[in-house]
Design a protein around this motif. Structure first.
Motif, PDB file in Angstrom:
ATOM      1  N   UNK A 198      26.424  10.590 -26.933  1.00 17.45           N
ATOM      2  CA  UNK A 198      24.965  12.003 -25.306  1.00 17.45           C
ATOM      3  C   UNK A 198      25.292  12.566 -24.523  1.00 17.45           C
ATOM      4  N   UNK A 199      26.451  11.198 -23.651  1.00 12.86           N
ATOM      5  CA  UNK A 199      26.480  11.062 -22.344  1.00 12.86           C
ATOM      6  C   UNK A 199      27.171  12.528 -22.289  1.00 12.86           C
ATOM      7  N   UNK A 231      22.188  14.409 -23.311  1.00 11.14           N
ATOM      8  CA  UNK A 231      21.570  15.372 -23.910  1.00 11.14           C
ATOM      9  C   UNK A 231      21.352  14.517 -25.675  1.00 11.14           C
ATOM     10  N   UNK A 232      20.357  14.534 -26.270  1.00 14.12           N
ATOM     11  CA  UNK A 232      20.153  14.174 -27.554  1.00 14.12           C
ATOM     12  C   UNK A 232      19.820  15.758 -28.320  1.00 14.12           C
ATOM     13  N   UNK A 235      16.259  15.906 -25.886  1.00 13.28           N
ATOM     14  CA  UNK A 235      15.900  16.603 -24.450  1.00 13.28           C
ATOM     15  C   UNK A 235      17.160  16.594 -24.103  1.00 13.28           C
ATOM     16  N   UNK A 236      17.321  16.805 -22.400  1.00 12.48           N
ATOM     17  CA  UNK A 236      18.423  16.676 -22.088  1.00 12.48           C
ATOM     18  C   UNK A 236      17.895  16.004 -20.787  1.00 12.48           C
ATOM     19  N   UNK A 237      18.644  15.212 -19.389  1.00 12.76           N
ATOM     20  CA  UNK A 237      18.757  14.784 -17.811  1.00 12.76           C
ATOM     21  C   UNK A 237      20.017  15.681 -17.601  1.00 12.76           C
ATOM     22  N   UNK A 238      20.305  16.625 -16.717  1.00 10.69           N
ATOM     23  CA  UNK A 238      21.987  15.952 -16.085  1.00 10.69           C
ATOM     24  C   UNK A 238      21.998  16.601 -14.111  1.00 10.69           C
ATOM     25  N   UNK A 239      22.542  16.564 -13.787  1.00  8.94           N
ATOM     26  CA  UNK A 239      23.149  16.491 -12.689  1.00  8.94           C
ATOM     27  C   UNK A 239      24.174  17.011 -12.207  1.00  8.94           C
TER      28      UNK A 239
END
Length: 450
Positions: A198-199, A231-232, A235-239
């Motif tokens: 997911x990255x 991102x899954x 949920x997701x986290x990104x910069x």
């Protein structure tokens, strides 16, 4: 004489010689499998991963095809700036001083302060004191976007921009080279890839330059963008960061007015985003922390040089920055979508909250969009409503109503520090309305309004 050992040796050698001369009939060969190659590359199947972020573009209530462009349509539209797209929106008028490097602004019903731009949910505040409170639309690069949606209310136009995201595990690469009139050249390249876990990683860059002495001076800009995150399903986290280093020469004014002075500076937008839920169905939420920065390095123009160039004396080498936090929660269920958010701005040592709420209902027959905001930094209340009715497929009725009321006449004034920015003068209470009726003639829509 003993012949035993000799005869035995002869009898043993005969079968060996006969076996060595046996001929295999054609068609009876036994194939020998090749030796397996342990180092051979195995092709991997391309898969689609869940996207970064959870913020959806709002529904729009316009007649006929909506004013919205995806990434392919943006590249095919012939537009190079956001101003080029806004020129196609009813009720808007663009103002520009020259070719691509010149400042560009768009007015709604003659008012230049009625355009609001949101980049991935971050409202783009103007940091350049040269243009007052108005955002120069040239500073936004279309090539970094995957979607543009225009939301028309009665008193303002809201431009929703979504940055480019990759979803496939197969690497994405692209190179663009453009050349054209006025010595204009553009060189652009992209790279993006999602991984099995997911990255994702995205990189892009563009070099733009033009001379265009005939159309008011030239300039150039070098822009880079980058994204990294994971991102899954839920949920997701990104910069993300986009940095634009641009320069333009003096643009002469043919008359008694002052010419536009030269400019050299770097605009930077960077944010960190975390999101949960599924914005297409069910509850969802998203929080963002963004930093907007302008570092100007224009050469100082003293009074003598300014007089000879017919420009205003200017001091430069300044840095202006703003911090913005946005927290949003929402719910989507069938035709209903709703969300509440708080937009927090931190600058000049103060913190300003701007809570807002939105409700949308969309079906084939009707669409309703309601929006309310209490702007903390501007001290204004905004109420917007838009609708579209399609009683039959070939007839549509659309309209909007807006109410804009200041809390009081005591607007904040800029302080004498590096973060000081012009503040718009207090505007009176305003009410605006729009009504349109459209008829579908075969495929195109013909509509008129007031």
């Amino acid at each position: 004489m003993r012949l035993g050992p000799l005869v035995g040796a002869f009898l043993f050698a005969v079968p060996v010689a006969v076996a060595a001369q046996v001929v295999v009939p054609p068609g009876s060969e036994v194939p020998i499998p090749p030796k397996p190659e342990t180092d051979s590359a195995k092709a991997k199947t391309d898969t689609i991963k869940h996207p970064f972020g959870r913020l959806e573009s709002p529904r729009t209530a316009d007649i006929g095809p909506q004013f919205e462009w995806n990434r392919e349509e943006l590249f095919a539209s012939g537009a190079y700036t956001v101003a080029d797209l806004l020129e196609r929106i009813p009720g808007t008028t663009s103002f520009r001083s020259g070719w691509l490097a010149s400042p560009k602004f768009v007015a709604v019903n003659g008012d230049l302060a009625r355009i609001r731009v949101f980049y991935d949910g971050i409202e783009m505040d103007n940091l350049d004191g040269r243009s007052g409170t108005m955002l120069d639309l040239t500073t936004i690069d279309l090539w970094t976007l995957e979607n543009v949606a225009i939301e028309r209310f009665a008193s303002e136009v809201r431009v929703h921009l979504k940055s480019w995201r990759v979803e496939r595990t197969s690497p994405y690469t692209r190179t663009d080279v453009y050349t054209g009139d006025e010595d204009t050249n553009i060189y652009r390249g992209f790279y993006g890839k999602r991984f099995d876990n997911g990255a994702g990683l995205q990189l892009g860059g563009q070099q733009f330059s033009t001379r265009s002495a005939r159309l008011g001076g030239g300039g150039d800009a070098l822009t880079f963008m980058a994204r990294a995150g994971i991102a899954r399903r839920m949920w997701s986290v990104d910069a993300y960061a986009v940095r634009r280093n641009a320069a333009r020469v003096v643009q002469p004014t043919f008359g008694d007015g002052l010419s536009l002075p030269e400019f050299t500076g770097t605009h930077t937008l960077a944010y960190l985003r975390a999101a949960v839920g599924n914005q297409a169905s069910g509850p969802w939420g998203q929080v963002m922390a963004a930093n907007m920065n302008l570092h100007e390095t224009t050469d100082h123009v003293d009074a003598g040089t300014a007089l000879s160039q017919n420009v205003r004396p200017d001091t430069a080498d300044s840095t202006i920055k703003r911090i913005q936090y946005v927290a949003t929660v929402g719910m989507s269920r069938g035709a209903f979508r709703g969300s509440i958010a708080d937009r927090i701005r931190a600058f000049r040592g103060d913190v300003h909250h701007s809570p807002e709420a939105r409700m949308e209902i969309g079906t084939r027959i009707a669409t309703v969009d309601l929006f309310a905001q209490q702007s903390g930094d501007e001290k204004r209340r905004r109420l917007h409503a838009a609708f579209r009715l399609n009683p039959i497929p070939i007839i549509a009725i659309a309209g909007a109503l807006s109410y804009d009321n200041p809390d009081d006449d005591d607007l904040p004034t800029p302080a004498d520090d590096e973060d000081s920015l012009p503040v718009a003068p207090a505007m009176p209470k305003t009410t605006a309305a729009r009504l349109e009726v459209g008829v579908k003639v075969w495929n195109p829509w013909l509509f008129a309004g007031f």
